[in-house]
Enzyme design. Structure first.
Site, PDB file in Angstrom:
ATOM      1  N   HIS A  64       0.850  -1.195   0.000  1.00  0.00           N
ATOM      2  CA  HIS A  64       0.000   0.000   0.000  1.00  0.00           C
ATOM      3  C   HIS A  64       0.882   1.239   0.000  1.00  0.00           C
ATOM      4  CE1 HIS A  64      -3.541   2.458   0.711  1.00  0.00           C
ATOM      5  NE2 HIS A  64      -2.730   3.205   1.453  1.00  0.00           N
ATOM      6  N   ASP A 103     -14.914   2.879   7.442  1.00  0.00           N
ATOM      7  CA  ASP A 103     -13.862   3.744   6.912  1.00  0.00           C
ATOM      8  C   ASP A 103     -14.354   4.540   5.711  1.00  0.00           C
ATOM      9  OD1 ASP A 103     -11.106   4.749   6.593  1.00  0.00           O
ATOM     10  OD2 ASP A 103     -11.306   3.723   4.679  1.00  0.00           O
ATOM     11  N   ARG A 119     -14.026  13.000   6.709  1.00  0.00           N
ATOM     12  CA  ARG A 119     -12.737  13.660   6.981  1.00  0.00           C
ATOM     13  C   ARG A 119     -12.325  14.540   5.808  1.00  0.00           C
ATOM     14  NH1 ARG A 119      -9.205   8.835   7.414  1.00  0.00           N
ATOM     15  NH2 ARG A 119      -7.516  10.343   7.566  1.00  0.00           N
ATOM     16  N   SER A 140      -7.399   4.025   9.007  1.00  0.00           N
ATOM     17  CA  SER A 140      -8.129   3.964   7.745  1.00  0.00           C
ATOM     18  C   SER A 140      -7.443   2.980   6.793  1.00  0.00           C
ATOM     19  CB  SER A 140      -8.174   5.379   7.137  1.00  0.00           C
ATOM     20  OG  SER A 140      -8.546   5.339   5.793  1.00  0.00           O
ATOM     21  N   LYS A 142      -8.606  -1.426   6.115  1.00  0.00           N
ATOM     22  CA  LYS A 142      -8.909  -2.008   4.802  1.00  0.00           C
ATOM     23  C   LYS A 142      -7.926  -3.132   4.464  1.00  0.00           C
ATOM     24  CE  LYS A 142      -8.909   2.174   3.313  1.00  0.00           C
ATOM     25  NZ  LYS A 142      -8.992   3.517   2.786  1.00  0.00           N
TER      26      LYS A 142
HETATM   27  N1  URA Z   1      -5.558   6.637   2.370  1.00  0.00           N
HETATM   28  C1  URA Z   1      -6.544   6.036   3.076  1.00  0.00           C
HETATM   29  O1  URA Z   1      -7.031   4.976   2.704  1.00  0.00           O
HETATM   30  N2  URA Z   1      -6.957   6.635   4.203  1.00  0.00           N
HETATM   31  C2  URA Z   1      -6.436   7.778   4.661  1.00  0.00           C
HETATM   32  O2  URA Z   1      -6.866   8.245   5.698  1.00  0.00           O
HETATM   33  C3  URA Z   1      -5.428   8.399   3.905  1.00  0.00           C
HETATM   34  C4  URA Z   1      -4.996   7.793   2.760  1.00  0.00           C
END
Ligand code: URA
Length: 452
Positions: free
Chosen positions: A103, A182, A189, A204, A208
């Site tokens: 990621h 999320d 947010r 966040s 995932k």
């Molecule tokens: N990417 C995400 O999935 N969440 C965040 O809060 C920031 C970047």
């Protein structure tokens, strides 16, 4: 649903959920005052928010309180797990092969997932990569792949599993079933100035990734002008907290801090970046893209206990074979010409000298304004739009030489794109004085540090 005088909502949740167990306002006050929330309070809050019992305005206040007060070492894992528990969890344990994912926290010209997933799969580790679309100046992996004629982002869980078995790599859209809390909280947010809170970003991303079910995870935490984290200390802190969350959830996790002061590679924009990724898979491509792809692949393979040199799999064409099968499996034609924007305009070097700075944010904004990115989730993107880079920091340039080529289907976009490039690069006439071009530039290493 109605809001009472204390601001708490009266709504009946499912039978197993006590919507009156806590009061959202009371929890906001605790966090606002710098206190710690109990595990039970956190679980209630996340579930009540997902169910619509805690209102958006209350969760916004909580996010702002967390922005200022943080989440401590005991709160963050519970917060993350509570978000995971709002949705499904995928399970690849029956695949019979190790799984690893990567990621990136997002950067300009960051097309690394495209060569990386097939490369790691070619070395024997399956890569289930659930990706997103771009928002703002950073591009989204799905937007890039969608510039390939025929390619489809949406797969069912069964299709994903069967592609992982047959091809070894999948890059597809994350379904709405993973950490729905999320999805809702991130949208909130985004419009309340609370994205840049380290515990909220960490929970966040990791909710995932943990829900996605990968056994190993490598995090590419970007730092610099084109990244969420512009300071190295903040990026290190974000990396540390994400690694801890992953390990605590049983996912082998490491993070690399990598430079994002200048764009990665020589392209920013969807089809332009696919073209560059294919060059890397063909054994060429810009040095920084190759370096980072191989560095991340090494980490993914090491976490999976596989001792294979990924650089060799790039050179001998094995990664390219997996790429072609991966694109075909999702309806794409790897041989089809990629879309090209209808209009081009060049930006020239103002003087002889050395390019000492090419700002990632300026290039990212230009690509976005040319149509490569979107301002709202539902906006379309142009496949051919973006910025081609002809010189990187550290390169000698001559006055009048093209530094950038801007691409778009809509020429009225050039003016705003050019505005975002004003002050976005420096050419120094004194080459000796400008020698240290900075990380990520020609000759410098993109990888700053490893956090494990
Ligand atoms: N990417 C995400 O999935 N969440 C965040 O809060 C920031 C970047």
């Amino acid at each position: 649903m109605s809001v009472d005088t204390t601001g708490s909502r009266s709504a009946a949740g499912p039978a197993d959920f006590d919507s009156h167990r806590f009061d959202a306002v009371q929890l906001i006050r605790i966090k606002r005052g710098g206190g710690s929330l109990s595990a039970e309070q956190i679980r209630w809050l996340i579930r009540a928010y997902t169910l619509g019992i805690v209102a958006d305005e209350q969760m916004s206040a909580m996010a702002m309180a967390i922005y200022f007060r943080g989440l401590d070492e005991s709160e963050l894992p519970v917060w993350t797990q509570a978000m995971i528990d709002t949705g499904e969890r995928l399970d690849f344990s029956r695949l019979g092969r190790p799984t690893a994912d990567k990621h990136s926290t997002g950067g300009v010209g960051d097309k690394i997932t495209l060569p990386l997933a097939p490369l790691v799969a070619a070395c024997g580790v399956a890569v289930p990569q659930l990706s997103g679309r771009g928002l703002g100046h950073t591009g989204g992996t799905l937007d890039k792949l969608e510039s390939i004629p025929g390619w489809q982002a949406s797969l069912s869980n069964e299709q994903m599993m069967s592609q992982l078995r047959d091809v070894g790599a999948v890059i597809c859209a994350a379904g709405s079933g993973l950490a729905p809390a999320d999805r809702k909280l991130y949208a909130l947010r985004d419009v309340t100035g609370t994205v840049e809170a380290i515990p909220l970003i960490a929970s966040s991303i990791m909710s995932k990734k943990i829900a996605e079910g990968t056994a190993s995870l490598v995090l590419d935490v970007k730092v610099g002008s084109g990244a969420f984290m512009t300071r190295e200390d903040d990026a290190r802190e974000l990396a540390r907290r994400m690694v801890e969350l992953g390990e605590a959830a049983g996912v082998r996790t490491v993070a690399l801090l990598t430079a994002m002061d200048t764009p990665l590679g020589l392209t920013a924009g969807n089809a332009l970046e696919v073209r560059e990724a294919v060059e890397v898979l063909a054994g060429g491509g810009p040095g920084d893209v190759v370096e980072l792809t191989v560095a991340l692949a090494r980490e993914m393979l090491a976490l999976s206990g596989v001792d294979v040199d990924p650089a060799e799999a790039l050179r001998d064409g094995r990664a390219m074979d997996v790429w072609r099968r991966m694109i075909r499996a999702q309806g794409g034609d790897p041989d089809a010409p990629l879309p090209v924007a209808r209009h081009q305009r060049q930006v020239f070097a103002p003087a002889d000298g050395v390019l000492t700075r090419l700002d990632a944010m300026a290039v990212g904004l230009a690509a976005w304004r040319l149509g490569a990115g979107r301002a709202r989730k539902e906006d379309p993107v142009q496949a051919g739009a973006g910025v081609e880079i002809h010189a990187k920091p550290g390169d000698a340039v001559r006055a009048g030489q093209p530094l950038l080529t801007l691409h778009t289907d809509e020429p009225e976009r050039f003016e705003r794109a050019l505005e975002s490039l004003e002050g976005g690069f420096d050419v120094s006439a004194d080459a000796a004085e400008s020698a240290p071009a900075g990380r990520g530039a020609t000759g410098g290493s993109v990888v700053i540090e490893r956090v494990s």
